[in-house]
Design an enzyme around this catalytic site. Structure first.
Site, mmCIF file in Angstrom:
data_model
loop_
_atom_site.group_PDB
_atom_site.id
_atom_site.type_symbol
_atom_site.label_atom_id
_atom_site.label_comp_id
_atom_site.label_asym_id
_atom_site.label_seq_id
_atom_site.Cartn_x
_atom_site.Cartn_y
_atom_site.Cartn_z
ATOM 1 N N LYS A 1 1.005 -1.318 -0.063
ATOM 2 C CA LYS A 1 0.010 -0.052 -0.041
ATOM 3 C C LYS A 1 1.063 1.251 -0.052
ATOM 4 C CE LYS A 1 -3.752 0.183 2.776
ATOM 5 N NZ LYS A 1 -4.573 0.439 3.908
ATOM 6 N N GLU B 1 10.797 -5.457 3.240
ATOM 7 C CA GLU B 1 10.829 -6.598 2.870
ATOM 8 C C GLU B 1 10.370 -6.851 1.495
ATOM 9 O OE1 GLU B 1 9.732 -7.224 7.239
ATOM 10 O OE2 GLU B 1 9.054 -5.971 5.434
ATOM 11 N N GLY C 1 -4.554 -4.573 5.915
ATOM 12 C CA GLY C 1 -3.842 -5.549 5.156
ATOM 13 C C GLY C 1 -4.176 -7.008 5.126
ATOM 14 N N ARG C 2 -4.640 -7.412 6.349
ATOM 15 C CA ARG C 2 -5.213 -8.912 6.514
ATOM 16 C C ARG C 2 -6.454 -9.079 6.139
ATOM 17 N NH1 ARG C 2 -4.014 -6.472 10.918
ATOM 18 N NH2 ARG C 2 -5.344 -6.077 12.744
ATOM 19 N N GLU D 1 -3.173 -11.082 14.909
ATOM 20 C CA GLU D 1 -2.720 -9.701 14.576
ATOM 21 C C GLU D 1 -4.161 -8.780 14.790
ATOM 22 O OE1 GLU D 1 0.304 -8.597 11.378
ATOM 23 O OE2 GLU D 1 -1.557 -7.692 10.437
ATOM 24 N N HIS E 1 -1.403 -37.431 12.361
ATOM 25 C CA HIS E 1 -0.190 -38.292 12.509
ATOM 26 C C HIS E 1 0.777 -37.210 12.964
ATOM 27 C CE1 HIS E 1 -1.646 -41.993 10.467
ATOM 28 N NE2 HIS E 1 -2.241 -41.262 10.045
ATOM 29 N N LYS F 1 10.253 -3.904 13.761
ATOM 30 C CA LYS F 1 10.799 -3.233 12.425
ATOM 31 C C LYS F 1 11.749 -2.035 12.919
ATOM 32 C CE LYS F 1 7.051 -4.294 9.521
ATOM 33 N NZ LYS F 1 5.819 -3.835 8.513
#
Length: 554
Positions: free
Chosen positions: A213, A219, A273-274, A359, A390, A516
């Site tokens: 955005k 990153e 964002g999420r 978050e 398993h 960050k």
């Protein structure tokens, strides 16, 4: 509406909070096996259906009275009021003074959605139209790379919500993807992620989607710059605009990178964002499955929105899921929640819900800055079935912890291989039954009949299963864009409801920023050019260790 409506942070001082604690103490001895034996109609009373999606919440440590009290708790927290504020475009993200309107992203064309006096639905559909036109050009072979060849591979460069959501949905909807266009996702700043993706690709036929955005996400920008350097070894600077597009709101930064702003797809500050897979962040998803299937995905989300905003709380899927989760997390002290999709395509879905939930509600401070002195968001984790059986089901069946679980099970498979899907479904249903029923001493003794006494004494305790482990089963007819849209919106609304109950702002994430900030301080200190270290002894020692070993490697 409850006469006792919580205005700020005192939900845990309310009468209904105390009554729920009292109810938990009075009913905690009940075993679900007994509840089912007493009530043959328990499933009928504790399940809901919507457009081919079924929620079975009967395998929970609840009674009708439990639900009545939990609905009173929702009323006390003014859930109806917060739902109206969310839907009405009010600034419910109070710490950032923003509206939260991901529901507008899946609202049908022509249905107004107002925010600050503007019908944002028009803006949404204008971007969707641009996305669809672009995707048709790429998918149809009309958008060509610098050498004149059609695009065969798309690489989405993002992180967090700009990666996990589109990735999870793209993998789930692989049966609907173009056979001639492969979509890849790169998020990790570890160079291996990008390098291993690019080593299989041809720069002449690769398109990059840079999803950020602000267009400043460290990153994502590092990966974008590395991808541009890889591309330049084959194409020139002028060719970047044919192979890079952006999902962003920062046109100057996009232009400076070399991307034509005409190929920038925007979204707005009221899209978290999420919660952004439904927005232009879903461009890579639309490229994979096509505009028509993406529209079906949005329609499924909208169907769940309509249900959420209209159904009474005691017949409302997201509200029921949320309240049952609050019951365990806050009143039973169950601090984790497992999600097991019995569909290989949904293998990344738990990771996306992990981000969505943790978050959003992983906070110790209420929406007005008050310190909360009760447990809030649980640890979300999970894995696809039957692999999970398993791996960690031993702990679920015979461990010491209460772990509520969600089982997500399609009734039909896109890949019906020799009856294997029936085996998969049988395993899912059997696990929910086993977790609920357990195995009594009498049942274990019957299995061990004939063993000599010493062997029986040793094996009998190992064969006992306490049961009474709660689970929800979410069954869908088939994993389609529409049903997946409903499923994702179901979890989004669940998270919001729990945030309202706990008094949390589910739409900010200040905790993400602190690490960050520290990383920005440490980065220059990893070289000898920064000799003075003012961290704690551990961090200083780790930096010095890196300096020594990185130099030897370099």
């Amino acid at each position: 509406m409850s006469p006792y409506v919580i205005r700020y942070h005192d939900i845990n001082a309310s009468p209904i909070w105390a009554r729920l604690h009292q109810h938990q103490r009075a009913t905690r001895h009940l075993h679900m096996r007994e509840l089912f034996e007493r009530d043959p109609e328990r499933f009928a009373r504790f399940h809901l259906e919507l457009d081919g999606l079924l929620l079975d919440y009967s395998k929970n440590r609840i009674t009708g009275r439990t639900l009545e009290l939990l609905v009173e708790l929702a009323d006390a927290a003014d859930l109806a009021g917060w739902m109206a504020r969310l839907k009405g475009g009010e600034r419910v993200n109070v710490s950032e003074n923003r509206a939260v309107l991901h529901t507008a992203l899946r609202s049908p064309r022509g249905v107004p959605v107002w925010c600050d006096g503007r019908d944002v639905s028009r803006d949404v559909h204008a971007v969707l139209d641009r996305m669809a036109a672009f995707c048709r050009r790429v998918r149809g072979g009309d958008w060509r790379g610098f050498s004149g060849r059609a695009i065969t591979d798309v690489v989405n460069l993002g992180i967090g919500g700009s990666d996990l959501g589109p990735l999870a949905v793209s993998e789930a909807l692989a049966p609907y993807a173009s056979p001639t266009l492969k979509v890849h996702y790169v998020s990790n700043v570890d160079g291996a992620h990008l390098a291993r993706t690019l080593e299989r690709l041809d720069p002449q036929t690769t398109l990059f989607v840079v999803a950020s955005k602000s267009f400043t996400t460290p990153e994502t920008l590092l990966n974008a710059e590395a991808a541009r350097a890889w591309f330049r070894r084959a194409g020139g600077e002028a060719d970047v605009a044919r192979h890079f597009v952006a999902v962003s709101s920062n046109a100057p930064a996009v232009r400076a990178f070399g991307i034509d702003p005409a190929n920038m797809f925007e979204f707005w500050d009221w899209v978290g964002g999420r919660y952004s897979t439904w927005s232009a962040i879903g461009l890579s998803l639309m490229l994979a499955i096509g505009p028509e299937h993406f529209a079906d995905f949005l329609a499924g989300g909208h169907a769940m929105d309509r249900h959420f905003f209209s159904a009474p709380f005691d017949a409302n899927m997201p509200v029921i899921l949320a309240l049952v989760g609050v019951w365990y997390n806050t009143f039973y002290g169950a601090h984790t929640h497992a999600i097991m999709p019995y569909d290989h395509g949904l293998r990344r879905f738990p990771a996306h819900i992990q981000q969505l939930d943790m978050e959003s509600n992983g906070k110790r401070v209420g929406r007005y800055g008050e310190r909360l002195d009760f447990d809030t968001g649980p640890v979300i984790w999970g894995e696809e079935g039957v692999n999970s059986q398993h791996a960690f089901f031993q702990l679920l069946h015979q461990g010491t912890r209460l772990v509520p679980s969600d089982f997500i099970v399609p009734m039909n498979s896109h890949y019906p291989v020799d009856g294997q899907h029936a085996v998969l479904v049988a395993n899912a249903f059997a696990q929910t039954e086993a977790l609920m029923r357990g195995k009594t001493e009498a049942e274990a003794l019957a299995e061990l009949a004939g063993l000599p006494g010493e062997a029986l004494d040793m094996l009998l305790p190992q064969k006992l299963f306490p049961g009474n482990q709660p689970s929800n089963t979410i069954a869908i007819d088939r994993l389609t864009p529409y049903s997946l849209g409903m499923l994702l919106a179901l979890y989004e609304h669940k998270v919001f409801v729990q945030g309202v109950i706990w008094g949390i702002n589910s739409f900010d994430q200040w905790g993400v920023e602190y690490g960050k900030q520290l990383a920005a301080r440490i980065l220059p200190q990893l070289s000898e050019a920064e000799p003075c270290l003012r961290h704690d002894a551990s961090t200083n020692g780790l930096i010095q260790f890196f300096r020594r070993h990185h130099e030897r490697q370099g």
